[in-house]
Scaffold this active site. Structure first.
Site, PDB file in Angstrom:
ATOM      1  N   LYS A  11       0.735  -1.134   0.133  1.00 16.77           N
ATOM      2  CA  LYS A  11       0.191   0.038  -0.078  1.00 16.77           C
ATOM      3  C   LYS A  11       0.919   1.177  -0.013  1.00 16.77           C
ATOM      4  O   LYS A  11       0.624   2.361  -0.863  1.00 16.77           O
ATOM      5  CB  LYS A  11      -0.776   0.005   1.279  1.00 16.77           C
ATOM      6  CG  LYS A  11      -2.101  -1.221   1.029  1.00 16.77           C
ATOM      7  CD  LYS A  11      -3.054  -0.609   0.081  1.00 16.77           C
ATOM      8  CE  LYS A  11      -3.773  -1.804  -0.421  1.00 16.77           C
ATOM      9  NZ  LYS A  11      -3.100  -3.000  -1.079  1.00 16.77           N
ATOM     10  N   GLN A  55      -5.026  -2.092   9.695  1.00 19.05           N
ATOM     11  CA  GLN A  55      -4.734  -3.348   9.006  1.00 19.05           C
ATOM     12  C   GLN A  55      -5.206  -4.456  10.019  1.00 19.05           C
ATOM     13  O   GLN A  55      -5.056  -4.652  11.072  1.00 19.05           O
ATOM     14  CB  GLN A  55      -3.278  -3.476   8.805  1.00 19.05           C
ATOM     15  CG  GLN A  55      -2.942  -4.695   8.314  1.00 19.05           C
ATOM     16  CD  GLN A  55      -3.623  -5.289   7.013  1.00 19.05           C
ATOM     17  OE1 GLN A  55      -3.940  -4.117   6.222  1.00 19.05           O
ATOM     18  NE2 GLN A  55      -3.937  -6.163   6.516  1.00 19.05           N
ATOM     19  N   ASP A 104     -11.065   1.077   3.474  1.00 20.98           N
ATOM     20  CA  ASP A 104     -11.104  -0.440   3.532  1.00 20.98           C
ATOM     21  C   ASP A 104     -12.483  -0.674   3.198  1.00 20.98           C
ATOM     22  O   ASP A 104     -13.007  -1.914   2.816  1.00 20.98           O
ATOM     23  CB  ASP A 104     -10.744  -0.780   4.738  1.00 20.98           C
ATOM     24  CG  ASP A 104      -9.291  -1.525   4.587  1.00 20.98           C
ATOM     25  OD1 ASP A 104      -8.836  -1.783   3.570  1.00 20.98           O
ATOM     26  OD2 ASP A 104      -8.704  -2.004   5.668  1.00 20.98           O
TER      27      ASP A 104
END
Length: 239
Positions: free
Chosen positions: A54, A98, A121
């Site tokens: 990312k 995460q 997300d």
């Protein structure tokens, strides 16, 4: 029968180049450089790889990125404080926490604490609900990637029987929802999982199979119609 290879790497490279140009145009016009942040707790190998990719993607697209790291003994309260700080930071346009998180932290509580407008997300219940009824929102990366590949390769989906293998909140469920949308997808969708009665039959009747499950015994490579398409979802780190 002629087969078409769906090249995810080439498509990703093309999209990054397009985004990079858009960012240049925004900055040239006096706009703000997009700023994404990632919160990484602990040292899970898969998470390390995902977050690293990312950061590299942000660089390729001209985004500013910030990586915030914590050891796996961080408390839930401390992580919630970090989320609140990012929610209220005007320079941060979006961020991820995460997953997975250590067992002593309630993942759903963390997800719901994220401002849905910064939830890149697409896990927040508001974004999930907006996706389900076709409203603009952030969408989980893997399902959105699959839809992008199908569109870019002009693969017809309307009226097709699509079998989605897996029912996770992150991949399987949103994938099924997206394939049912009228704007693009418009397919007849069946969701199969580890307790499905006749997986072989469902796969043989499918026009499109999207595998959202990592177990090899669950993958129907030898159970498909000749014309079926199996878009590649993602790489998994092997230990």
């Amino acid at each position: 029968m002629n087969y078409k290879l769906i090249d995810g790497k080439a498509t990703a490279a093309a999209i990054k180049a397009e985004i990079a140009q858009e960012v240049k145009d925004i900055i040239a016009g006096g706009g703000k450089q997009p700023h994404l942040a990632a919160v990484l707790v602990g040292h899970d190998g898969g998470s390390e790889t995902y977050v690293k990719n990312k950061v590299l993607a942000c660089e390729a697209c001209g985004f500013k990125s910030t990586l915030i790291r914590y050891e796996d003994d961080i408390t839930e309260a401390e992580l919630l404080q970090c989320v609140d700080k990012l929610n209220n930071d005007p320079d941060i346009d979006g961020f991820i926490v995460q997953l997975p998180l250590p067992k002593h932290i309630d993942e759903q509580k963390i997800i719901e604490a994220i401002d849905y407008r910064k939830d890149v997300d697409g896990f927040h219940p508001i974004n999930v609900g907006r996706m389900a009824i076709g409203l603009p929102c952030f969408i989980s990366a893997t399902p959105l990637g699959i839809m992008t590949l199908l569109k870019r390769y002009n693969i017809p989906t309307s009226g097709k029987k699509c079998v989605v293998l897996g029912r996770s909140n992150i991949v399987g469920k949103p994938m099924a929802q997206l394939m049912m949308q009228k704007e693009y997808g418009d397919a007849t969708v069946t969701v199969c999982h580890s307790h499905s009665a006749d997986l072989k039959k469902e796969c043989r009747e499918a026009d499109i199979i999207i595998s959202c499950h990592h177990r090899c015994r669950y993958h129907p490579r030898t159970r498909c119609k000749p014309q079926e398409r199996l878009p590649p979802l993602r790489r998994r780190r092997l230990r």
